[in-house]
Structures are given as structure tokens and as C-alpha cells.
Design a protein around this motif. Structure first.
Motif, PDB file in Angstrom:
ATOM      1  N   LYS A  12     -64.376 -14.355  16.823  1.00 34.79           N
ATOM      2  CA  LYS A  12     -64.715 -15.523  17.653  1.00 34.79           C
ATOM      3  C   LYS A  12     -63.535 -16.471  17.701  1.00 34.79           C
ATOM      4  N   LEU A  13     -63.362 -17.082  18.854  1.00 36.23           N
ATOM      5  CA  LEU A  13     -62.388 -18.166  18.971  1.00 36.23           C
ATOM      6  C   LEU A  13     -63.110 -19.464  18.643  1.00 36.23           C
ATOM      7  N   TYR A  14     -62.441 -20.391  18.007  1.00 40.50           N
ATOM      8  CA  TYR A  14     -63.109 -21.672  17.735  1.00 40.50           C
ATOM      9  C   TYR A  14     -62.190 -22.853  17.967  1.00 40.50           C
ATOM     10  N   MET A  15     -62.823 -23.956  18.343  1.00 40.28           N
ATOM     11  CA  MET A  15     -62.142 -25.245  18.464  1.00 40.28           C
ATOM     12  C   MET A  15     -62.952 -26.246  17.674  1.00 40.28           C
ATOM     13  N   GLU A  16     -62.264 -27.092  16.942  1.00 38.58           N
ATOM     14  CA  GLU A  16     -62.980 -28.068  16.120  1.00 38.58           C
ATOM     15  C   GLU A  16     -62.359 -29.447  16.241  1.00 38.58           C
ATOM     16  N   TRP A  17     -63.219 -30.446  16.148  1.00 39.68           N
ATOM     17  CA  TRP A  17     -62.808 -31.847  16.063  1.00 39.68           C
ATOM     18  C   TRP A  17     -63.277 -32.328  14.682  1.00 39.68           C
ATOM     19  N   ILE A  48     -57.616 -25.335  16.566  1.00 33.95           N
ATOM     20  CA  ILE A  48     -57.976 -24.167  17.381  1.00 33.95           C
ATOM     21  C   ILE A  48     -57.618 -22.919  16.588  1.00 33.95           C
ATOM     22  N   GLY A  49     -58.515 -21.952  16.592  1.00 27.63           N
ATOM     23  CA  GLY A  49     -58.235 -20.771  15.784  1.00 27.63           C
ATOM     24  C   GLY A  49     -59.135 -19.601  16.121  1.00 27.63           C
ATOM     25  N   ALA A  50     -59.024 -18.585  15.304  1.00 28.92           N
ATOM     26  CA  ALA A  50     -59.847 -17.381  15.466  1.00 28.92           C
ATOM     27  C   ALA A  50     -60.492 -17.042  14.137  1.00 28.92           C
ATOM     28  N   MET A  51     -61.735 -16.591  14.220  1.00 30.48           N
ATOM     29  CA  MET A  51     -62.481 -16.289  12.996  1.00 30.48           C
ATOM     30  C   MET A  51     -62.991 -14.859  13.030  1.00 30.48           C
ATOM     31  N   TYR A  52     -62.855 -14.202  11.905  1.00 32.61           N
ATOM     32  CA  TYR A  52     -63.341 -12.832  11.784  1.00 32.61           C
ATOM     33  C   TYR A  52     -64.557 -12.841  10.863  1.00 32.61           C
ATOM     34  N   TYR A  53     -65.656 -12.252  11.329  1.00 29.30           N
ATOM     35  CA  TYR A  53     -66.884 -12.250  10.544  1.00 29.30           C
ATOM     36  C   TYR A  53     -67.000 -10.971   9.729  1.00 29.30           C
ATOM     37  N   LEU A  54     -67.077 -11.155   8.409  1.00 26.66           N
ATOM     38  CA  LEU A  54     -67.115 -10.018   7.499  1.00 26.66           C
ATOM     39  C   LEU A  54     -68.518  -9.434   7.423  1.00 26.66           C
ATOM     40  N   LEU A  55     -69.524 -10.299   7.507  1.00 31.76           N
ATOM     41  CA  LEU A  55     -70.913  -9.846   7.351  1.00 31.76           C
ATOM     42  C   LEU A  55     -71.714 -10.128   8.614  1.00 31.76           C
TER      43      LEU A  55
END
Lengths: 253, 216
Positions: free
Chosen positions: B170-175, B209-216
């Protein structure tokens, strides 16, 4: 207060005859946190007498050989209720009531220059307030699971701020109370755990302060030839508030 | 401290995940990397409003660990910053403060908890509050250049959005907003006193801004 009561009355009962098909209503409860509650808590006595032009931030000073302790800005908690009307699924009118108080920070020992002598200053700050925000905005529903809303408006806010400065030769106390109409921006997300119940988080930003208020304490004249006995300050409601809560919708979504 | 956190935070989150009853166990556990920025590091115009400053901007790089427990989430991470533009005092203070230039780099370990708002299989919004531990190094020029070291515990909130790229990525953006100030760590008012008066103000908004990899 009469105006606020009237608005509340109109909101609750004026909208009631609308059909459930075009409007839905909810009632909610939430509790949350407020970092930097009251801002930097500036007052004129701190600026003129205690060498701090930035309130609690500037009162923090330390020097080797002196027993000082960091004074942190106030950390507040709040709890409140809200009533919402959602018209045609997308338009929101929200009124709430919140009570807030400082629970952490505001205690410690700083320093000041007492006629050329560096002197330890014991400091105490506290604040309580209540506010009634009224906001208008938009709701984006995502199927029957989630609603995200953004609204803005004004709040009637009434606050009480107290400070207390004590050193070896004297003491100064200040107490201030007053009201303001801060701007309110509110972002809220609701996650539905049933047809009528939703868990929610709210992020609100308040921007506004009272007019300058004269200190209500006049018996604190010992030391410094009475300088700074009369204090002046604004009560600052500016800041972010984050809360978690639950909503109950009167009609199924 | 940070290297210990690098192992401890995901380990504690995974342990909590496995100890939960199966019915409430996390749908997934993600590890992400991100870049971001923090403008006006140090907030010197709040520290001394009589100064006119050119604010410092830092680039932020970090990793994130996110556990989703149905509608609830915990998001921790470790971030570190690098100087992008140094801070400068353009118009000196009228209060005797001699600060002229500053460079602040910091690392932070934030931990937030809140609610997820999933949008079918497209992605999710999330919003939470929490705490952060911050550790700063750098230098302040006030006549002479002096190295600084400061730490603080702060409070704040996180608003984010994730977009599903695949079922695992998933791509994510956070404030992210954190409110924190250190205790006084340097004397910069020689005409007033030798007391330490200057603190590091970590308060501010971070955009990530980043990318997240889901392990489970």
C-alpha cells in the motif's frame, strides 16, 4: 448564553419535523486530549517581572547550583457531547458541548533576575474551560461502513486560567476568566459497528483567544515593592484537540 | 536508544498481536518506509517573537509499523531528519538573545493509536492520537558555535490515508503533528544572565509519503 441556548433549541426541535428520509440525527459522546492547552500562558507580570516574554516557555531557565525543574506547557483532557443533523446524506450541522481541564504540566521551578540576584521561582499554572462549538459542513459516506465529515464554524468558549509564582521573598498570583468565539475546524471519521452505532475520532482545531483580562487576585503584593501585583492575560483557546467517542444515529443509516 | 527501538517496537507489536484472542487478532501487520519534511524546525519565532527568522527545514526519513485490529490501529515508527536548509536569524532579538544561526537534526520514536476507516478494497483513512520521544543534536551559533543535545517527550496526532496497490503493498500519506519542547540547554542571553534559557522546540507538522508491505 441565551443565544447559544436558542440555537440549540432550534437545532433540536426545529429540525425534528423533517422526514427521516431526508435527514438523520445523531447524538455522541467523546473524550480526548489537548496538547499545549492554553498556549504559552503569557501574562504581563511574567514579561515585566519574571523575564519571560513567552509565558511558560520563557519562564524555564536553569543555572548550575540552583534547584530548577522544567515547567511544561499544560496538557489537557476534554470530554463532551454532540448532536448532529445530516441532511440529504451529505450536509452536516453539528453542535456540541465540551468540558476541558489541564491534568499535566504547568508545575516546576524557573528563574528570574531579582534586582541583580538570580532567584529560583516556583511556578504553577492551571486552566479549565467549556465550549459550545457550532459547525456546518459536508459528509462523505462510504457505503454503510464509514462516514468522513469536515465542518467549520464558531464556538462559544469560556475559560478560567490561574498562575502562581513564588520565590523566597514574595508571591504573585493571577486568576483570569473570560469568553471568546474561536474559529473551529473539525474533521471527523465514523466507523459503523451496527445500523445505528458508530465509533468515531474527531480532530478539531480552535483558533481564538479572549480579550486581555485583568487579574482578579489583588492580595499578592509582597516582594518587589508590589511590582506585577496586577497582571493581565488573554485566555488562549488556540490548539488541536483529538478525541475518540461513540455516536448513536436515531435512524438506521 | 534508536537501535534498541528498531527491534523493540515491532517485537512488542507482534507479541501483542499474537497474544490477542483469535477473534480480535489483527487483520494484518505492516512495515513501511517513508520520506517527508518538517518545516520551521525549532520554531525560533515562537521561542522569541521579536526575532525575524529564515526557518529551518528538515528532510525526514523513517520506517513505520502498523497493526490493524479491525477498526482499531496502532502505528509506531522511527524517524530521523537531515538538514535541508539551516535556520537563520535575519533580524536579531530585542531581548538580548544572540542566536544567529541554528542547525537541528533529530530522531523521533512516535506511537499513535486510533481508528481505521476502510474504504472497501480501495484503501483506508485513519486518524489517531499518541506520544513521541524526540532526541536532537546539532549546533547553534550565538557569537560562538556550540553543539547542542536535547530530548523531549511530546504529544500529537496522526491523520493518514492508504491506497491499495496489491493485496500486500500500500502507498500511504500521513500528516503528523507533534507538540514537544526540551528543557533549557544553552545560554544565549549573555547581557541578561548566564542561565540556560534556550530550548529545542520540536513542535510542528510533518508530512510523510511512503510504501507499506503487509506481512500478515
Amino acid at each position: 448564553m441565551k443565544k447559544i441556548s436558542l440555537l440549540l433549541f432550534l437545532f433540536l426541535f426545529g429540525a425534528a419535523p423533517l422526514a427521516a428520509g431526508t435527514a438523520n440525527y445523531s447524538m455522541g459522546f467523546s473524550a480526548g486530549i489537548m496538547p499545549s492547552y492554553g498556549g504559552n500562558l503569557y501574562s504581563t507580570t511574567q514579561a515585566i517581572v519574571f523575564d519571560s516574554n513567552t509565558g511558560v516557555d520563557g519562564i524555564n531557565k536553569s543555572l548550575s547550583g540552583f534547584n530548577t525543574k522544567e515547567v511544561q506547557r499544560l496538557f489537557g483532557i476534554s470530554c463532551g457531547v454532540d448532536f448532529k443533523a445530516v441532511f440529504f446524506d451529505y450536509f452536516l450541522l453539528r453542535v456540541g458541548g465540551n468540558y476541558s481541564m489541564s491534568v499535566y504540566g504547568g508545575e516546576g521551578k524557573g528563574m528570574f533576575d531579582d534586582a541583580g540576584t538570580e532567584t529560583v521561582l516556583k511556578c504553577g499554572y492551571s486552566m479549565t474551560s467549556y465550549d459550545v462549538p457550532l459547525t456546518l459542513g459536508l459528509v462523505i459516506p462510504f457505503w454503510k461502513d464509514v462516514k468522513i465529515s469536515f465542518s467549520c464554524g464558531l464556538a462559544y468558549a469560556y475559560g478560567q486560567y490561574k498562575n502562581d509564582f513564588e520565590w523566597a521573598a514574595g508571591e504573585r498570583k493571577g486568576s483570569f476568566s473570560g469568553w471568546a468565539l474561536p474559529l473551529v475546524l473539525m474533521l471527523e471519521g465514523e466507523y459503523f459497528i451496527g445500523e445505528k452505532f458508530a465509533l468515531k475520532t474527531t480532530l478539531a482545531y480552535y483558533k481564538g483567544a479572549t480579550e486581555t483580562i485583568k487579574d482578579g487576585t489583588s492580595s499578592d503584593t509582597t516582594g518587589l515593592a508590589g511590582a506585577g501585583a496586577v497582571d493581565f492575560a488573554k485566555i488562549d483557546f488556540t490548539g488541536y484537540r483529538f478525541s475518540l467517542g461513540i455516536s448513536y444515529y436515531f435512524y438506521s443509516i | 536508544m534508536l537501535s534498541a527501538s528498531l527491534i523493540t517496537i515491532p517485537a512488542v507489536m507482534l507479541a501483542a498481536l499474537l497474544l490477542l484472542p483469535a477473534s480480535s487478532r489483527a487483520e494484518y501487520f505492516g512495515v513501511g518506509i517513508h520520506v517527508g519534511a518538517h518545516h520551521n524546525v525549532g520554531n525560533l519565532d515562537s521561542y522569541d517573537p521579536t526575532m525575524q527568522i529564515k526557518p529551518q527545514t528538515d528532510i525526514l526519513v523513517g520506517c513505520a509499523f502498523k497493526t490493524n485490529l479491525k477498526f482499531f490501529f496502532i502505528r509506531a515508527g522511527i524517524d530521523t531528519t537531515f538538514l535541508f536548509t539551516k535556520g537563520e536569524v535575519l533580524e536579531p532579538s530585542t531581548n538580548g538573545d544572540t542566536t544567529a544561526e541554528y542547525r537541528i537534526q533529530y530522531s523521533q520514536v512516535p506511537c499513535f493509536a486510533g481508528l481505521n476507516f476502510p474504504v472497501q478494497d480501495i484503501g483506508e483513512f485513519y486518524m489517531g492520537g499518541g506520544i513521541a520521544y524526540l532526541l536532537a543534536t546539532g549546533s547553534v551559533k550565538h557569537g560562538t558555535k556550540e553543539d547542542i543535545s536535547a530530548s523531549a517527550l511530546g504529544y500529537g496526532f496522526l491523520c493518514g490515508m492508504q491506497l491499495n496497490i496489491t493485496s500486500f503493498i500500500k502507498l500511504y500519506m500521513e500528516w503528523e503533528y507533534i507538540d514537544a519542547r526540551s528543557k533549557p540547554m544553552m545560554a544565549t542571553q549573555p547581557s541578561v544572565s548566564t542561565w540556560k534559557n534556550m530550548y529545542v522546540d520540536f513542535t510542528g507538522h510533518r508530512m510523510l509519503i511512503g510504501a507499506m508491505y503487509y506481512l500478515l
